[in-house]
Design an enzyme around this catalytic site. Structure first.
Site, PDB file in Angstrom:
ATOM      1  CB  CYS A  41      12.517  -2.941   5.736  1.00 33.67           C
ATOM      2  SG  CYS A  41      13.566  -2.775   7.200  1.00 33.67           S
ATOM      3  CG  ASP A  48       8.195  -3.191   6.080  1.00 32.58           C
ATOM      4  OD1 ASP A  48       8.504  -4.328   6.471  1.00 32.58           O
ATOM      5  OD2 ASP A  48       8.800  -2.160   6.425  1.00 32.58           O
ATOM      6  CD  GLU A  64     -10.381   9.911  -8.116  1.00 33.99           C
ATOM      7  OE1 GLU A  64     -10.992   8.828  -8.254  1.00 33.99           O
ATOM      8  OE2 GLU A  64      -9.160  10.043  -8.307  1.00 33.99           O
ATOM      9  CD  GLU A  83       7.459   2.961  13.695  1.00 34.47           C
ATOM     10  OE1 GLU A  83       7.559   2.105  14.584  1.00 34.47           O
ATOM     11  OE2 GLU A  83       8.140   2.916  12.643  1.00 34.47           O
TER      12      GLU A  83
END
Length: 124
Positions: A41, A48, A64, A83
């Site tokens: 964060c 997170d 791969e 985001e």
């Protein structure tokens, strides 16, 4: 076949570019589920956790998967909003594997009672 830099070789650090495997088959959709995605964060410095799903229709290349794991590892210590991470990963993979179509979805564990799900879609 494309040159593979990571498959079958020792790996001890994250990478910036995934390896590509030549694709000569027809139109298929590939789905990669990454259940243990982590980042930091940018405000609190707390980790997170989430799941990343990458779906794409290859044109000339497949990603791969070992190199994808090493690429995603680079975000483990990166401070960024969920985001923004989804947006960056979609942009990077579009440029690196040049698919016909790509979707990256991040479903992040709740923080403060709110779960974030972000989706970035590219291509035709």
């Amino acid at each position: 076949m494309s040159e593979l830099h990571h498959l079958g070789k020792p790996s001890n650090q994250p990478i910036d570019r995934v390896d590509r495997i030549d694709w000569t088959g027809g139109a298929i959709t590939v789905r990669l589920d990454c259940a243990e995605f982590t980042s930091i964060c940018p405000v609190t410095g707390q980790p997170d956790f989430g799941q990343l799903t990458i779906e794409y229709v290859p044109d000339r290349y497949l990603v791969e998967t070992k190199s994808l794991k090493l690429y995603l590892w680079r975000y483990r210590n990166e401070r960024a909003f969920n985001e923004s991470l989804v947006e960056t990963i979609a942009t990077d993979l579009l440029a690196q594997i040049e698919p016909r179509w790509l979707r990256v979805t991040g479903e992040f564990n709740p923080r403060g009672g709110i779960q974030v799900t972000a989706t970035a879609e590219r291509g035709r």
